[in-house]
Motif scaffolding. Structure first.
Motif, PDB file in Angstrom:
ATOM      1  N   THR A  42     -25.472  -5.103 -19.103  1.00 58.78           N
ATOM      2  CA  THR A  42     -26.660  -5.133 -19.961  1.00 58.78           C
ATOM      3  C   THR A  42     -27.800  -4.245 -19.473  1.00 58.78           C
ATOM      4  O   THR A  42     -28.693  -3.915 -20.242  1.00 58.78           O
ATOM      5  N   MET A  43     -27.768  -3.865 -18.182  1.00 61.26           N
ATOM      6  CA  MET A  43     -28.834  -3.039 -17.635  1.00 61.26           C
ATOM      7  C   MET A  43     -28.335  -1.720 -17.051  1.00 61.26           C
ATOM      8  O   MET A  43     -29.120  -0.830 -16.758  1.00 61.26           O
ATOM      9  N   ASN A  53     -26.380 -11.867 -19.521  1.00 64.45           N
ATOM     10  CA  ASN A  53     -27.383 -11.177 -18.697  1.00 64.45           C
ATOM     11  C   ASN A  53     -26.756 -10.501 -17.475  1.00 64.45           C
ATOM     12  O   ASN A  53     -27.413 -10.332 -16.443  1.00 64.45           O
ATOM     13  N   ASP A  54     -25.496 -10.125 -17.582  1.00 63.93           N
ATOM     14  CA  ASP A  54     -24.807  -9.399 -16.517  1.00 63.93           C
ATOM     15  C   ASP A  54     -25.558  -8.097 -16.252  1.00 63.93           C
ATOM     16  O   ASP A  54     -25.659  -7.238 -17.133  1.00 63.93           O
ATOM     17  N   PRO A  55     -26.104  -7.895 -15.045  1.00 66.35           N
ATOM     18  CA  PRO A  55     -26.905  -6.687 -14.792  1.00 66.35           C
ATOM     19  C   PRO A  55     -26.107  -5.395 -14.890  1.00 66.35           C
ATOM     20  O   PRO A  55     -26.676  -4.336 -15.129  1.00 66.35           O
ATOM     21  N   HIS A  83     -26.525 -17.270 -14.333  1.00 65.38           N
ATOM     22  CA  HIS A  83     -25.695 -16.135 -14.726  1.00 65.38           C
ATOM     23  C   HIS A  83     -24.993 -16.435 -16.046  1.00 65.38           C
ATOM     24  O   HIS A  83     -24.169 -17.343 -16.133  1.00 65.38           O
ATOM     25  N   ASP A 121     -27.071  -1.609 -14.094  1.00 65.62           N
ATOM     26  CA  ASP A 121     -27.292  -1.695 -12.649  1.00 65.62           C
ATOM     27  C   ASP A 121     -25.993  -1.383 -11.907  1.00 65.62           C
ATOM     28  O   ASP A 121     -24.900  -1.517 -12.464  1.00 65.62           O
ATOM     29  N   ARG A 167     -28.728  -9.759  -5.853  1.00 66.36           N
ATOM     30  CA  ARG A 167     -28.870  -9.541  -7.294  1.00 66.36           C
ATOM     31  C   ARG A 167     -27.536  -9.229  -7.950  1.00 66.36           C
ATOM     32  O   ARG A 167     -27.366  -9.426  -9.159  1.00 66.36           O
ATOM     33  N   THR A 168     -26.567  -8.735  -7.183  1.00 65.67           N
ATOM     34  CA  THR A 168     -25.268  -8.401  -7.765  1.00 65.67           C
ATOM     35  C   THR A 168     -24.428  -9.655  -7.930  1.00 65.67           C
ATOM     36  O   THR A 168     -24.621 -10.664  -7.242  1.00 65.67           O
TER      37      THR A 168
END
Length: 269
Positions: free
Chosen positions: A107-108, A102-104, A87, A110, A186-187
């Motif tokens: 950055t995504m 790369n924090d979902p 992470h 999510d 995933r969180t």
């Protein structure tokens, strides 16, 4: 013809405060950002006793609900340590250069997931009671949770969910206890990238001190990721907001995450 201006989340909060200043310092009836950005019109007068077995209302922890540095966890197991090292966080002990984050969530786009919605961006939220459920309606992400109070048990082999499975019970007339499991690993737990496994169990304790104040305690029990249970929130104070409060919309989106990466996460920025 009016033009719609789209601004980032932080910009929206600033705009609300600017409009508030034009209104003589009073928050306008639309898009209240909560105590973290501006002064709320809190319930006035001395607090009345807490109503019996009732958490209804709009609650706000203010700036204390926004844990940018992350919670202080128990020591990690080897499995948890290995996962945590993957992470690349925006803050805390795993803080990385912006281009490596790369924090979902950021950055995504999510879902923030549970219990991160309690440990990182706990903005104002509303609690609604039904005969068989307690509903938690969160301003951040505009999400909701269903906490079942009809006597069912947590699933024994749950299919992981972003926000898990939750059941609640009254320990006494002023303390509501929520148990949850089945969270998607995933969180992250917070902005510091603290990890968890899908075996994690979470206990929330909502203790209503009086009509206008409530305390929240959150305990994490994840023997796969941590060497012992630990308290992530300890009697966090929540204050009741007026029932006419309209909460602003704060929804992370994939398009905003892509714009973030393009503008801010490019090497050299």
């Amino acid at each position: 013809m009016s033009k719609r201006v789209i601004v980032p989340i932080v910009g929206v909060a600033a705009a609300v405060l600017w409009l508030s200043s034009l209104a003589g310092g009073q928050i306008l009836p639309w898009n209240n950002p909560g105590m973290a950005q501006g002064q709320n019109q809190l319930q006035g007068g001395p607090p009345a006793p807490a109503p019996r077995r009732d958490l209804s209302g709009i609650w706000d922890a203010g700036g204390a609900g926004i844990g940018a540095r992350g919670a202080t966890p128990a020591p990690l197991t080897p499995w948890g340590d290995a996962l945590g090292k993957t992470h690349k966080a925006g803050d805390g002990v795993r803080q990385s250069p912006i281009e490596d984050i790369n924090d979902p969530l950021s950055t995504m786009g999510d879902p923030e997931g549970f219990p991160r919605n309690l440990l990182f961006e706990l903005r104002p939220f509303q609690i609604v009671h039904t005969p068989s459920q307690v509903l938690m309606l969160y301003m951040f992400e505009k999400r909701w949770r269903v906490i079942w109070t009809d006597g069912r048990q947590l699933p024994k082999d749950p299919d992981p969910r972003w926000y898990g499975y939750s059941i609640g019970r009254w320990e006494d007339d002023n303390t509501f206890v929520v148990d949850s499991n089945g969270t998607d690993e995933r969180t992250w737990l917070d902005n510091a990238g603290n990890p968890h496994s899908s075996d994690m169990k979470v206990e929330e304790r909502y203790h209503r001190v009086n009509a206008n104040m409530m305390e929240l305690t959150v305990t994490i029990d994840d023997p796969k990721a941590y060497t012992k249970p630990w308290v992530a929130r300890n009697k966090l104070q929540l204050r009741l907001m007026p029932p006419t409060t309209d909460l602003m919309e704060m929804i992370p989106s994939a398009t905003e995450a892509a714009a973030y990466k393009k503008v801010f996460a490019a090497p050299g920025k």
